[in-house]
Design a protein around this motif. Structure first.
Motif, PDB file in Angstrom:
ATOM      1  N   THR A  67      -1.069   5.281  -7.429  1.00 22.63           N
ATOM      2  CA  THR A  67      -1.876   4.372  -8.259  1.00 22.63           C
ATOM      3  C   THR A  67      -3.137   3.998  -7.486  1.00 22.63           C
ATOM      4  O   THR A  67      -3.162   2.999  -6.768  1.00 22.63           O
ATOM      5  CB  THR A  67      -1.067   3.098  -8.599  1.00 22.63           C
ATOM      6  N   LEU A  68      -4.138   4.810  -7.644  1.00 19.47           N
ATOM      7  CA  LEU A  68      -5.372   4.649  -6.871  1.00 19.47           C
ATOM      8  C   LEU A  68      -6.055   3.317  -7.158  1.00 19.47           C
ATOM      9  O   LEU A  68      -6.483   2.618  -6.230  1.00 19.47           O
ATOM     10  CB  LEU A  68      -6.328   5.804  -7.165  1.00 19.47           C
ATOM     11  N   GLN A  69      -6.154   2.946  -8.442  1.00 14.84           N
ATOM     12  CA  GLN A  69      -6.871   1.711  -8.784  1.00 14.84           C
ATOM     13  C   GLN A  69      -6.200   0.482  -8.173  1.00 14.84           C
ATOM     14  O   GLN A  69      -6.866  -0.391  -7.607  1.00 14.84           O
ATOM     15  CB  GLN A  69      -6.958   1.567 -10.311  1.00 14.84           C
ATOM     16  N   LEU A  70      -4.867   0.425  -8.277  1.00 15.92           N
ATOM     17  CA  LEU A  70      -4.153  -0.701  -7.668  1.00 15.92           C
ATOM     18  C   LEU A  70      -4.324  -0.688  -6.148  1.00 15.92           C
ATOM     19  O   LEU A  70      -4.498  -1.729  -5.523  1.00 15.92           O
ATOM     20  CB  LEU A  70      -2.667  -0.654  -8.025  1.00 15.92           C
ATOM     21  N   GLY A  71      -4.241   0.507  -5.557  1.00 15.80           N
ATOM     22  CA  GLY A  71      -4.426   0.627  -4.115  1.00 15.80           C
ATOM     23  C   GLY A  71      -5.795   0.126  -3.678  1.00 15.80           C
ATOM     24  O   GLY A  71      -5.923  -0.551  -2.652  1.00 15.80           O
ATOM     25  N   GLN A  72      -6.818   0.439  -4.470  1.00  9.41           N
ATOM     26  CA  GLN A  72      -8.175  -0.028  -4.145  1.00  9.41           C
ATOM     27  C   GLN A  72      -8.274  -1.549  -4.247  1.00  9.41           C
ATOM     28  O   GLN A  72      -8.944  -2.194  -3.441  1.00  9.41           O
ATOM     29  CB  GLN A  72      -9.190   0.641  -5.079  1.00  9.41           C
ATOM     30  N   GLN A  73      -7.591  -2.125  -5.237  1.00 10.01           N
ATOM     31  CA  GLN A  73      -7.593  -3.584  -5.376  1.00 10.01           C
ATOM     32  C   GLN A  73      -6.908  -4.256  -4.183  1.00 10.01           C
ATOM     33  O   GLN A  73      -7.381  -5.285  -3.677  1.00 10.01           O
ATOM     34  CB  GLN A  73      -6.899  -3.979  -6.679  1.00 10.01           C
ATOM     35  N   LEU A 106       0.835  -1.213   0.000  1.00 13.11           N
ATOM     36  CA  LEU A 106       0.000   0.000   0.000  1.00 13.11           C
ATOM     37  C   LEU A 106       0.866   1.259   0.000  1.00 13.11           C
ATOM     38  O   LEU A 106       0.516   2.265  -0.618  1.00 13.11           O
ATOM     39  CB  LEU A 106      -0.940   0.001   1.216  1.00 13.11           C
ATOM     40  N   ARG A 107       2.011   1.203   0.678  1.00 13.23           N
ATOM     41  CA  ARG A 107       2.943   2.339   0.654  1.00 13.23           C
ATOM     42  C   ARG A 107       3.486   2.560  -0.754  1.00 13.23           C
ATOM     43  O   ARG A 107       3.669   3.693  -1.193  1.00 13.23           O
ATOM     44  CB  ARG A 107       4.105   2.081   1.625  1.00 13.23           C
ATOM     45  N   SER A 108       3.745   1.463  -1.468  1.00 14.39           N
ATOM     46  CA  SER A 108       4.220   1.582  -2.848  1.00 14.39           C
ATOM     47  C   SER A 108       3.129   2.172  -3.739  1.00 14.39           C
ATOM     48  O   SER A 108       3.411   2.994  -4.614  1.00 14.39           O
ATOM     49  CB  SER A 108       4.664   0.215  -3.372  1.00 14.39           C
ATOM     50  N   CYS A 109       1.893   1.734  -3.530  1.00 12.74           N
ATOM     51  CA  CYS A 109       0.766   2.311  -4.285  1.00 12.74           C
ATOM     52  C   CYS A 109       0.663   3.810  -4.004  1.00 12.74           C
ATOM     53  O   CYS A 109       0.371   4.604  -4.906  1.00 12.74           O
ATOM     54  CB  CYS A 109      -0.542   1.620  -3.895  1.00 12.74           C
TER      55      CYS A 109
END
Length: 700
Positions: free
Chosen positions: A421-427, A413-416
């Motif tokens: 990268t909101l979409q990846l973070g949401q996933q 999540l820190r990398s997101c």
């Protein structure tokens, strides 16, 4: 000589004696003698030869309670409680008499397996069969309850025992020690002394483990005195626990005295205890010397020794020792030990090189990897700024291991967040929910950070509101989130709410967050009050990062003289972070003379840091002092310092695209630059601002 009289002991060649006894019994036809068979069975069980013990037991024409008890005890000692429990049930079915040894062995297995519910069943049988007052059964019951964390039940067993021995008291004390109940453990110790019971090493050693803070220094001295009084000061358990207790109470000198006094009785744990004491007190050189001495005295370091001494090599100044240790580990054949490899990975990650070459090399060479190995690499990639690689690595983790834990989610999540990268973070958020870890304090903190960095402060707040609010970690994160979004008043409101919660303890990070909020909002007076209140009101001495926040606060407000005075009044030497903050304040205020002085300090502390050269050069350039600007750039070239370019990221359809100025690495760079050229030509043809605004509106 009768076969039953052949000595079957625990010596290295005793297994051979058991085999000889077994062979003679078969040859002479005396294996049917139940006494001889039980003697052989006991020999196999003691030597951990389970398959031979099981085979002999199955072949025995006659069995008695001793045969069954031997099999139960053997399985318990091997850690196979399920088998022991099956033997017990079959013994009962076959009508054999259960005795104190049966119950004692079985309860030992229950304690090791933490099967409290089975322990209750055994307790019922003991009462039914009239063994409740048996000292052996009572001690085993008490030990079982204590080790299963049921100290109240253990206490009731002790009260019902007609004869209390030191073993029973020690088991109960250990149970309270295990729970961290210091007061009750020492109260029981006082009761033991009043009853005149013998004080043993098993009494004092566990109690010493509870004395782990400076406030218990006098108590440690008293317990040490009692150990001397009872002649236990040279018992290994007591000696080792005393070294550790003195160390954790802040007295490395007393720990060293105990260690020196144990010269003739030291074991490996004694050496490791002193090694750990030196490392707790940041005496790395003493630890290195001790590590060498222990080997000179014939003690081979174990896994604990290696992982401890490797942790002493995290600082840059000890990097050479770390590489030497790495070589020694390979020489000793420990390069496949998972704990040792994990310690080496952590050492290379923390050695300030910001290089992932060595950690990845060790990771890839490991035949077996645990979650710590995977999480260390994932966290390392995230911390050194290789966020894209961290996201890819997280994908590999999902296929390589069965369970992703909160450390993994926090790191990814820190990398997101770093890549926005909101979409990846949401996933990843959805994955955390599926794993049931979305309410973990570290995951919640990372979610708040990720949503805030992606500009969605509402979702950051939602993550905070929907989860438990009993941890300072999540409170600190939400204060930081609003501070960095320029909403300092909301951040201060959260700080006020946090102070009203008794279960949430303010820490040094809380004040970094709230001082950041004051800095971004220009609340200088409020920030000054907070800085002054830290120690006298909240018992938290200001650290260098708090002074850096205050310097930034003064700099943003244009109060450079006060920023300078604050740095001069600091109770410790300013580090690079403080000098950098002060340099930025100089740039904001346009004070080139003071900026030059600050930059000279910074260039001494961090001559390889490109930011200092760039800031100073830009400052000279803005003031049209071209010669000084060129001189700084020339010095930068001479020292081989290169400016690290800034990168930008954009997320399109779940794919992250990274680019920098004049970048030609993107596979579609020709098309991108062609389209950019078309846009630039169109902009040049526009005659007035209105047309430009219409054009920009049409683009977006």
């Amino acid at each position: 000589m009768r076969l039953s009289h052949l000595p079957i002991g625990r010596s290295p060649n005793s297994f051979a004696k058991v085999l000889i006894t077994h062979s003679w019994a078969i040859k002479s036809g005396t294996l049917s003698d139940i006494y001889i068979a039980n003697n052989i069975l006991c020999g196999y069980s003691r030597r951990q030869e389970s398959w031979l013990a099981h085979k002999l037991f199955d072949e025995m024409s006659q069995r008695d309670s001793v045969s069954w008890n031997t099999m139960i005890a053997g399985n318990v000692n091997r850690g196979n409680f399920e088998n022991a429990w099956e033997f017990f049930k079959n013994m009962k079915k076959c009508g054999f008499e259960l005795d104190g040894y049966t119950f004692g062995s079985l309860l030992k297995g229950v304690a090791s397996a933490h099967q409290w519910s089975i322990g209750q069943q055994v307790h019922s049988m003991i009462v039914k069969m009239g063994y409740a007052e048996n000292v052996y059964c009572g001690s085993a019951l008490l030990d079982m309850y204590a080790k299963c964390g049921r100290v109240e039940d253990a206490f009731l067993v002790l009260e019902g025992m007609p004869e209390r021995n030191p073993v029973s008291w020690n088991a109960l004390i250990s149970g309270y020690v295990q729970l961290g109940d210091r007061d009750t453990a020492f109260l029981l110790f006082a009761c033991m002394e009043q009853e005149g019971l013998k004080i043993e090493d098993g009494t004092i050693a566990p109690l010493l483990t509870l004395l782990d803070d400076a406030e218990f220094y006098l108590s440690t001295m008293q317990m040490h005195g009692k150990a001397i009084k009872h002649g236990l000061e040279f018992e290994n358990k007591v000696c080792n626990a005393t070294i550790t207790s003195y160390s954790e109470c802040g007295s490395i000198a007393d720990a060293k005295k105990v260690f020196d006094g144990s010269f003739g009785t030291r074991d490996l744990v004694t050496w490791n205890s002193m090694l750990g004491a030196y490392l707790v007190h940041n005496k790395e050189e003493c630890a290195f010397n001790l590590f060498i001495d222990m080997q000179r005295f014939g003690f081979e370091p174990d896994i604990y020794s290696y992982t401890s001494i490797i942790s002493a090599c995290f600082e840059e100044e000890h990097k050479k020792h770390g590489k030497s240790l790495h070589g020694l580990i390979i020489k000793r054949g420990l390069e496949q030990s998972v704990p040792v490899c994990n310690a080496l990975i952590a050492m290379y990650l923390k050695s300030n090189t910001r290089s992932m070459v060595e950690p990845l090399s060790i990771f890839e060479s490991m035949e077996f990897k645990d979650r710590v190995s995977w999480n260390s690499i994932l966290t390392g990639l995230s911390q050194v700024g290789l966020s894209e690689d961290a996201l890819k690595f997280f994908g590999h983790m999902q296929f390589a291991i069965l369970e992703i834990d909160h450390y993994s989610f926090s790191a990814v999540l820190r990398s997101c967040a770093d890549l926005a990268t909101l979409q990846l973070g949401q996933q990843v958020h959805v994955l955390a929910i599926k794993s049931g870890l979305n309410s973990n304090e570290f995951v919640v903190s990372s979610l708040i950070f990720m949503y805030a960095k992606c500009g969605i402060i509402e979702d950051a707040r939602k993550s905070f509101e929907e989860n438990p609010k009993d941890s300072s970690i999540t409170w600190n994160s939400i204060i930081f989130a609003y501070a960095q979004h320029g909403q300092g008043y909301i951040a201060l409101d959260f700080f006020s709410q946090m102070k009203m919660r008794e279960e949430v303890k303010l820490d040094h990070i809380t004040f970094v967050a709230v001082l950041t909020a004051c800095s971004h909002m220009g609340l200088v007076e409020e920030g000054c009050k907070l800085l002054k209140s830290m120690e006298f009101k909240h018992g938290i001495p200001p650290r260098v990062e708090h002074y850096a926040c205050a310097v930034d606060m003064y700099g943003r407000a244009g109060r450079l003289d006060e920023a300078k005075a604050l740095v001069e009044s600091m109770p410790f030497e300013p580090d690079a972070m403080v000098w950098k903050t002060l340099l930025s304040a100089c740039r904001a205020c346009g004070n080139i003379e003071f900026a030059s002085q600050v930059a000279s300090h910074l260039l001494d502390v961090e001559p390889e840091e490109h930011c200092t050269y760039v800031i100073l050069s830009d400052l000279y350039r803005l003031l049209r002092r071209w010669d000084e600007s060129a001189s700084v750039k020339r010095l930068m070239r001479q020292r081989g310092v290169k400016k690290v370019p800034g990168w930008s990221w954009i997320e399109i359809k779940n794919e992250v695209h990274a680019f920098k100025a004049e970048d030609r690495l993107h596979p579609n760079s020709d098309d991108i630059y062609f389209l950019l050229g078309v846009f630039m030509d169109e902009i040049r043809r526009l005659d007035d601002v209105d047309d430009l605004e219409v054009f920009m509106y049409s683009l977006g």
